[in-house]
Design a protein around this motif. Structure first.
Motif, PDB file in Angstrom:
ATOM      1  N   ARG A  90       0.850  -1.203   0.000  1.00 27.14           N
ATOM      2  CA  ARG A  90       0.000   0.000   0.000  1.00 27.14           C
ATOM      3  C   ARG A  90       0.882   1.248   0.000  1.00 27.14           C
ATOM      4  NH1 ARG A  90      -1.241   3.970   2.525  1.00 27.14           N
ATOM      5  NH2 ARG A  90       0.157   3.474   4.234  1.00 27.14           N
ATOM      6  N   PHE A  91       1.935   1.167   0.830  1.00 21.94           N
ATOM      7  CA  PHE A  91       2.837   2.307   0.944  1.00 21.94           C
ATOM      8  C   PHE A  91       3.578   2.555  -0.371  1.00 21.94           C
ATOM      9  CE2 PHE A  91       7.002   4.058   2.146  1.00 21.94           C
ATOM     10  CZ  PHE A  91       6.552   5.266   2.621  1.00 21.94           C
ATOM     11  N   ARG A  92       4.047   1.479  -0.980  1.00 21.26           N
ATOM     12  CA  ARG A  92       4.753   1.616  -2.278  1.00 21.26           C
ATOM     13  C   ARG A  92       3.832   2.244  -3.322  1.00 21.26           C
ATOM     14  NH1 ARG A  92       9.677  -0.592  -3.289  1.00 21.26           N
ATOM     15  NH2 ARG A  92       9.492  -0.302  -5.517  1.00 21.26           N
ATOM     16  N   ALA A  93       2.595   1.751  -3.322  1.00 22.14           N
ATOM     17  CA  ALA A  93       1.633   2.250  -4.322  1.00 22.14           C
ATOM     18  C   ALA A  93       1.398   3.755  -4.095  1.00 22.14           C
ATOM     19  CB  ALA A  93       0.326   1.474  -4.218  1.00 22.14           C
ATOM     20  N   SER A  94       1.402   4.165  -2.837  1.00 22.74           N
ATOM     21  CA  SER A  94       1.144   5.588  -2.556  1.00 22.74           C
ATOM     22  C   SER A  94       2.283   6.470  -3.087  1.00 22.74           C
ATOM     23  CB  SER A  94       0.947   5.814  -1.052  1.00 22.74           C
ATOM     24  OG  SER A  94       2.186   5.697  -0.396  1.00 22.74           O
ATOM     25  N   MET A  95       3.407   5.874  -3.427  1.00 21.56           N
ATOM     26  CA  MET A  95       4.539   6.645  -3.972  1.00 21.56           C
ATOM     27  C   MET A  95       4.527   6.647  -5.500  1.00 21.56           C
ATOM     28  SD  MET A  95       6.116   7.969  -1.491  1.00 21.56           S
ATOM     29  CE  MET A  95       5.266   7.908   0.078  1.00 21.56           C
ATOM     30  N   ASN A  96       3.476   6.124  -6.090  1.00 19.01           N
ATOM     31  CA  ASN A  96       3.265   6.170  -7.549  1.00 19.01           C
ATOM     32  C   ASN A  96       4.440   5.636  -8.363  1.00 19.01           C
ATOM     33  OD1 ASN A  96       0.742   7.544  -7.316  1.00 19.01           O
ATOM     34  ND2 ASN A  96       1.941   9.338  -6.705  1.00 19.01           N
TER      35      ASN A  96
END
Ligand code: F6P
Length: 469
Positions: free
Chosen positions: A263-269
């Motif tokens: 989720r965190f990685r995805a939030s960094m686009n």
């Protein structure tokens, strides 16, 4: 080991820890009398032993100027709180411990201040710890004193309890003789440390610095590893501290943490993540590292669309001016970099002033492509070891300061000079460009090295040396 005695105020045949901090903290509800185990490494290392075999812990209750907390039992550990007055907090803790010893022991990165009005409270508070230790420790107990705040305790306890086996471990670096020599009270400090049977350090170099200073400024004689002082033998050695390797690896395998990492990685686009986790301390090299990231962005090969630097800055010692100034400097720098290098909606530095719950921290370790650990000087640095143990896919790159104790073990990290802005910027580029095969090769060895010696081995190693002494 022998059983505990029936006297509720004493232990016997067990271990008594003397450390500035207690192994418990007040619960979030902050109700009097409600305590929970603190998360620190020392507590993790020693609690199982203390719980199993019985033992005691003497530590400051964390408040200043409050009524003393009476002794209590927490999970089979006898806790003996020591209180500090508001004045002692300023002079013993903020003053002598953190404005004299801390900067001096870290290569005088800030000018250490020498004041008699701080030395005497340091002496008095150490005496209070030694008195408490003498009350808590039974005849057959081992007493293990920790860190620079309590360097006088071994000698003071030796006077009160000549037969007790006493160990001392310094968690931070011990400086070269010529720096240590500046302390007006250098001889009483060394003599008091020599009150221990085993004096332990993070590295061989620190142990050597201590033995040399002891031979020069006291009557101690002998080799770097074994001194004779006041008719006793004092073992001096390196015991590099570690982490609970199974705990970190186990958490990294926890599916919920894996989901949070994704989720965190995805939030960094899709941007590459460069992670930094430090106490907001001027020894940690945060400012130079941010300048290095600014340099990386200025070189133009990477922009805020390609990568993001996440700085988690854990508040610490906020009452000491140098720390407040550092916070201002760092935040100004973050503002400048973000002002100059943001691209569209992408901000290059994400700055978090505060600690994260352990599970969230581990999720960030799991998500990070690059971990930057670049202190100007550090006794060990456990963040570096924690990162390696969470990299269960054997990938990720650790960039590590040559001046952290951990660099002696973690040789497959990209080692950098933490004062060299251009060198750190280049190491960031190298890390971002490292092939998967190379990452895997390095990380496999790093993980093997960390796994070989957990914090429990560290504690067992020290305690067996103490028992043999
Ligand atoms: O490494 C030295 C040390 O005392 C650690 O044991 C501790 O985690 C850290 O510094 C924080 O210090 P303080 O007790 O001053 O908050």
């Amino acid at each position: 080991m022998a059983k505990r005695t029936t006297n509720p105020n004493k232990t016997d045949g067990g271990l008594v820890v003397i450390a500035n901090r207690m192994p418990v903290r007040r619960t979030a509800k902050n109700k009097p009398g409600e305590w929970e185990t603190s998360p620190g490494g020392l507590v993790t290392a020693l609690s199982p032993m203390l719980r199993e075999r019985g033992g005691g812990w003497v530590g400051w209750d964390g408040a200043a100027g409050r009524k003393a907390v009476p002794p209590f039992l927490h999970e089979n550990i006898r806790i003996r709180p020591v209180s500090l007055s508001a004045k002692e907090f300023d002079t013993f803790y903020a003053g002598f411990a953190n404005k004299t010893l801390w900067p001096l022991y870290h290569d005088s990165i800030r000018e250490p201040q020498f004041h008699r009005r701080w030395w005497w409270p340091y002496h008095r508070v150490n005496e209070r710890f030694a008195d408490a230790a003498a009350q808590v420790a039974g005849k057959d107990d081992l007493v293990w004193v920790h860190d620079y705040q309590l360097q006088l305790v071994p000698g003071m306890l030796r006077e009160r309890r000549p037969e007790t086996r006493i160990g001392f471990f310094l968690h931070i670096p011990f400086p070269p003789e010529e720096l240590f020599a500046k302390i007006p009270w250098r001889t009483p400090i060394l003599e008091a440390m020599l009150g221990a049977d085993v004096v332990g350090f993070q590295t061989r170099l620190a142990a050597q610095n201590f033995s040399r200073a002891a031979r020069r400024f006291t009557d101690a004689r002998g080799s770097d590893r074994l001194l004779r002082f006041a008719g006793r033998r004092v073992v001096v050695d390196a015991f590099p501290i570690s982490i609970d390797v199974n705990l970190y690896e186990g958490m990294a395998r926890d599916p919920e943490i894996a989901v949070e990492a994704e989720r965190f990685r995805a939030s960094m686009n899709g941007r590459r993540i460069i992670l930094c986790v430090d106490r907001l301390d001027y020894t940690k090299g945060i400012d130079i590292r941010l300048r290095a990231f600014e340099e990386l962005l200025s070189r133009g090969r990477y922009t805020a669309e390609d990568c993001v630097l996440i700085q988690i800055a854990v508040p610490t010692r906020e009452s000491v001016d140098d720390y407040a100034e550092l916070r201002d400097d760092v935040e100004r720098l973050v503002g400048r970099i973000n002002g100059t290098h943001s691209v569209k909606q992408h901000v290059p530095v994400h700055y978090i002033y505060g600690g994260l719950p352990t599970r969230d921290l581990i999720a960030r370790y799991c998500a990070a492509d690059v971990m930057m650990v670049t202190p100007f000087r550090d006794g060990m640095n456990l963040v570096a070891k924690e990162y390696c143990m969470t990299r269960i896919r054997q990938d990720g790159v650790l960039v590590l300061s040559e001046f952290a104790g951990a660099a002696l073990e973690l040789k497959q990290a990209l080692l950098v000079n933490p004062f060299d802005v251009d060198g750190i910027a280049s190491a960031m580029e190298d890390a971002l460009e490292m092939t998967h095969a190379e990452q895997r090769k390095r990380m496999t060895t790093l993980r093997r090295t960390v796994r070989a010696r957990s914090v429990h081995d560290w504690a067992d190693g020290f305690i067996s040396r103490l028992r043999e002494s």
